[in-house]
Design a protein around this motif. Structure first.
Motif, PDB file in Angstrom:
ATOM      1  N   GLN A 225      34.913  -7.468  27.144  1.00  0.00           N
ATOM      2  CA  GLN A 225      36.166  -6.861  27.654  1.00  0.00           C
ATOM      3  C   GLN A 225      37.475  -7.618  27.528  1.00  0.00           C
ATOM      4  OE1 GLN A 225      34.975  -6.521  31.758  1.00  0.00           O
ATOM      5  NE2 GLN A 225      33.663  -4.861  31.547  1.00  0.00           N
ATOM      6  N   ASN A 226      37.422  -8.829  27.002  1.00  0.00           N
ATOM      7  CA  ASN A 226      38.474  -9.795  26.980  1.00  0.00           C
ATOM      8  C   ASN A 226      38.755  -9.489  25.304  1.00  0.00           C
ATOM      9  OD1 ASN A 226      40.594 -11.476  26.303  1.00  0.00           O
ATOM     10  ND2 ASN A 226      39.752 -13.051  27.457  1.00  0.00           N
ATOM     11  N   LYS A 227      39.572  -8.634  24.622  1.00  0.00           N
ATOM     12  CA  LYS A 227      39.756  -8.333  23.533  1.00  0.00           C
ATOM     13  C   LYS A 227      40.461  -9.397  22.432  1.00  0.00           C
ATOM     14  CE  LYS A 227      39.318  -3.322  23.756  1.00  0.00           C
ATOM     15  NZ  LYS A 227      39.809  -2.174  23.188  1.00  0.00           N
ATOM     16  N   ARG A 228      41.239 -10.250  23.318  1.00  0.00           N
ATOM     17  CA  ARG A 228      42.206 -11.309  22.811  1.00  0.00           C
ATOM     18  C   ARG A 228      41.290 -12.384  22.390  1.00  0.00           C
ATOM     19  NH1 ARG A 228      47.765 -11.165  26.357  1.00  0.00           N
ATOM     20  NH2 ARG A 228      48.373  -9.049  26.126  1.00  0.00           N
ATOM     21  N   GLU A 229      40.333 -12.853  23.080  1.00  0.00           N
ATOM     22  CA  GLU A 229      39.523 -13.974  22.980  1.00  0.00           C
ATOM     23  C   GLU A 229      38.411 -13.529  21.914  1.00  0.00           C
ATOM     24  OE1 GLU A 229      37.380 -15.223  26.544  1.00  0.00           O
ATOM     25  OE2 GLU A 229      36.089 -16.526  25.346  1.00  0.00           O
ATOM     26  N   LYS A 230      38.361 -14.126  20.761  1.00  0.00           N
ATOM     27  CA  LYS A 230      37.802 -14.002  19.683  1.00  0.00           C
ATOM     28  C   LYS A 230      36.488 -15.110  19.554  1.00  0.00           C
ATOM     29  CE  LYS A 230      38.033 -12.398  14.795  1.00  0.00           C
ATOM     30  NZ  LYS A 230      38.959 -12.219  13.570  1.00  0.00           N
ATOM     31  N   THR A 231      35.457 -14.427  19.766  1.00  0.00           N
ATOM     32  CA  THR A 231      34.337 -15.592  19.757  1.00  0.00           C
ATOM     33  C   THR A 231      33.019 -15.067  18.818  1.00  0.00           C
ATOM     34  OG1 THR A 231      33.205 -14.327  21.745  1.00  0.00           O
ATOM     35  CG2 THR A 231      34.699 -16.200  21.921  1.00  0.00           C
ATOM     36  N   HIS A 232      32.167 -15.865  18.542  1.00  0.00           N
ATOM     37  CA  HIS A 232      30.771 -15.421  17.781  1.00  0.00           C
ATOM     38  C   HIS A 232      29.719 -15.963  18.540  1.00  0.00           C
ATOM     39  CE1 HIS A 232      28.554 -14.458  14.266  1.00  0.00           C
ATOM     40  NE2 HIS A 232      28.172 -15.493  14.622  1.00  0.00           N
ATOM     41  N   ILE A 233      28.850 -15.233  18.511  1.00  0.00           N
ATOM     42  CA  ILE A 233      27.430 -15.564  19.227  1.00  0.00           C
ATOM     43  C   ILE A 233      26.389 -15.786  18.142  1.00  0.00           C
ATOM     44  CG2 ILE A 233      25.646 -15.060  20.639  1.00  0.00           C
ATOM     45  CD1 ILE A 233      28.496 -15.177  22.353  1.00  0.00           C
ATOM     46  N   VAL A 234      26.141 -16.941  18.090  1.00  0.00           N
ATOM     47  CA  VAL A 234      25.302 -17.502  16.845  1.00  0.00           C
ATOM     48  C   VAL A 234      23.969 -16.714  16.785  1.00  0.00           C
ATOM     49  CG1 VAL A 234      23.936 -19.221  15.666  1.00  0.00           C
ATOM     50  CG2 VAL A 234      26.272 -19.722  16.700  1.00  0.00           C
ATOM     51  N   ARG A 235      23.709 -16.100  15.711  1.00  0.00           N
ATOM     52  CA  ARG A 235      22.404 -15.298  15.633  1.00  0.00           C
ATOM     53  C   ARG A 235      21.451 -16.018  14.582  1.00  0.00           C
ATOM     54  NH1 ARG A 235      26.713 -11.895  14.805  1.00  0.00           N
ATOM     55  NH2 ARG A 235      27.017 -10.604  16.653  1.00  0.00           N
ATOM     56  N   ARG A 236      20.239 -15.899  14.301  1.00  0.00           N
ATOM     57  CA  ARG A 236      19.479 -16.359  13.560  1.00  0.00           C
ATOM     58  C   ARG A 236      19.770 -15.882  12.235  1.00  0.00           C
ATOM     59  NH1 ARG A 236      12.992 -14.354  13.166  1.00  0.00           N
ATOM     60  NH2 ARG A 236      12.232 -15.968  11.704  1.00  0.00           N
ATOM     61  N   GLY A 237      19.683 -17.170  11.538  1.00  0.00           N
ATOM     62  CA  GLY A 237      20.334 -16.978   9.969  1.00  0.00           C
ATOM     63  C   GLY A 237      21.705 -17.535   9.786  1.00  0.00           C
ATOM     64  N   ASP A 238      22.351 -17.790  11.083  1.00  0.00           N
ATOM     65  CA  ASP A 238      23.760 -18.146  10.914  1.00  0.00           C
ATOM     66  C   ASP A 238      23.774 -19.503  10.508  1.00  0.00           C
ATOM     67  OD1 ASP A 238      24.858 -15.781  11.329  1.00  0.00           O
ATOM     68  OD2 ASP A 238      25.304 -16.104  13.441  1.00  0.00           O
ATOM     69  N   THR A 239      24.829 -19.979   9.920  1.00  0.00           N
ATOM     70  CA  THR A 239      25.351 -21.230   9.574  1.00  0.00           C
ATOM     71  C   THR A 239      26.873 -21.298   9.811  1.00  0.00           C
ATOM     72  OG1 THR A 239      25.666 -20.982   7.133  1.00  0.00           O
ATOM     73  CG2 THR A 239      23.511 -21.652   7.697  1.00  0.00           C
ATOM     74  N   LEU A 240      27.200 -22.381   9.951  1.00  0.00           N
ATOM     75  CA  LEU A 240      28.797 -22.712  10.019  1.00  0.00           C
ATOM     76  C   LEU A 240      29.387 -22.279   8.702  1.00  0.00           C
ATOM     77  CD1 LEU A 240      29.301 -26.171  11.636  1.00  0.00           C
ATOM     78  CD2 LEU A 240      29.701 -23.848  12.901  1.00  0.00           C
ATOM     79  N   TYR A 241      29.090 -22.443   7.689  1.00  0.00           N
ATOM     80  CA  TYR A 241      29.457 -21.858   6.268  1.00  0.00           C
ATOM     81  C   TYR A 241      29.504 -20.361   6.428  1.00  0.00           C
ATOM     82  CZ  TYR A 241      30.197 -21.176   1.410  1.00  0.00           C
ATOM     83  OH  TYR A 241      30.911 -20.515   0.130  1.00  0.00           O
TER      84      TYR A 241
END
Length: 274
Positions: A225-241
């Motif tokens: 609900q907080n649109k200003r806060e940009k976050t990412h929830i790590v999913r399977r297969g994700d890397t920092l790159y």
């Protein structure tokens, strides 16, 4: 006279001996060749039985489901769609609506012979089972699965592993309208009314409630609900790159912002994006 009788007796003994030898020889020959003489009818029967066993072995792992209604389909697959949402971030409502639409609630002809609930075609690099079915073109190649659950997992991997769907994961996980329109825009389906069909199914069967259950249980609904806060929830297969490329940033920036000492991240971890 005695000489004649003696001669006849000798001849009889010789004849009897020869006959016994011939019978013994025939018995040995019959015994010797017994294993190579087969009744043709018996041979055909064996071949038929072998064929049945081979077919059973080949199809032994294929497990289609008999589903009588859309409501039953939802009851069976809603928990699976929610599990996929928790791990990959795809709204359960979208997954269920696509499954209902693409598979005919599990009763479509293609689904019954392939367990393919999402109409995913073979595409380059696919090494699993295949089946041919008329769709946009005649005799197109579709993926075939041992079990419908495998189809659900492959659907998640399909969306998360292709860059053309990357923008969908910037949407809120409860934004089923945005997801429906985004799938059509990214080329998932050629039907112009694909988004409207998905949305109609979601609202008719209240599939959005399954999204709310997942988000409420994990505490993620409040953050969305907080649109200003940009976050990412790590999913399977994700890397920092891969995450840095998605958000047009750098690995070092992600590490500084999230106070990471290494490149190691875990599924479900929340990363701030700047």
């Amino acid at each position: 006279m005695r000489k004649i009788l003696f001669a006849l007796l000798v001849l009889g003994l010789i004849a009897s001996s020869c006959g016994s030898k011939k019978k013994a020889a025939r018995k040995r020959d019959a015994k010797k060749h017994r294993t190579v003489r087969v009744d043709p009818k018996h041979e055909r029967k064996q071949d038929e039985n072998t064929g049945k066993r081979d077919n059973k072995a080949k199809n032994g792992r294929f497990n289609p489901m008999t589903i009588s209604s859309t409501e039953e389909y939802i009851e069976i697959f809603a928990p699976i769609a929610q599990d996929e949402m928790r791990e990959f971030g795809i709204p359960a409502s979208i997954t269920l609506a696509q499954g209902i639409l693409e598979s005919g609630s599990g009763r479509g002809g293609l689904t019954l012979k392939t367990n393919n609930h999402f109409g995913i075609k073979c595409h380059r690099g696919w090494t699993g089972g295949t089946a041919y079915h008329d769709d946009d073109e005649k005799g197109e190649c579709f993926r075939k699965y041992d079990h419908p659950m495998t189809s659900y997992r492959d659907h998640s991997l399909f969306l998360t592993s292709r860059s053309r769907y990357a923008s969908l994961f910037d949407l809120r996980e409860d934004d089923y309208e945005g997801w429906a329109k985004g799938l059509r825009k990214a080329g998932y389906a050629t039907d112009r009314r694909y988004p409207q069909k998905l949305i109609a199914l979601i609202e008719r069967y209240h599939l959005y409630e399954y999204d709310e259950q997942v988000l409420s249980a994990s505490g993620r609904k409040k953050r969305h609900q907080n649109k200003r806060e940009k976050t990412h929830i790590v999913r399977r297969g994700d890397t920092l790159y891969s995450i840095s490329k998605r958000y047009n940033t750098t690995v070092e920036s992600l590490k500084r912002t999230n106070r990471l000492r290494s490149n190691t991240i875990a599924v479900g971890q929340e990363l701030k994006i700047r």
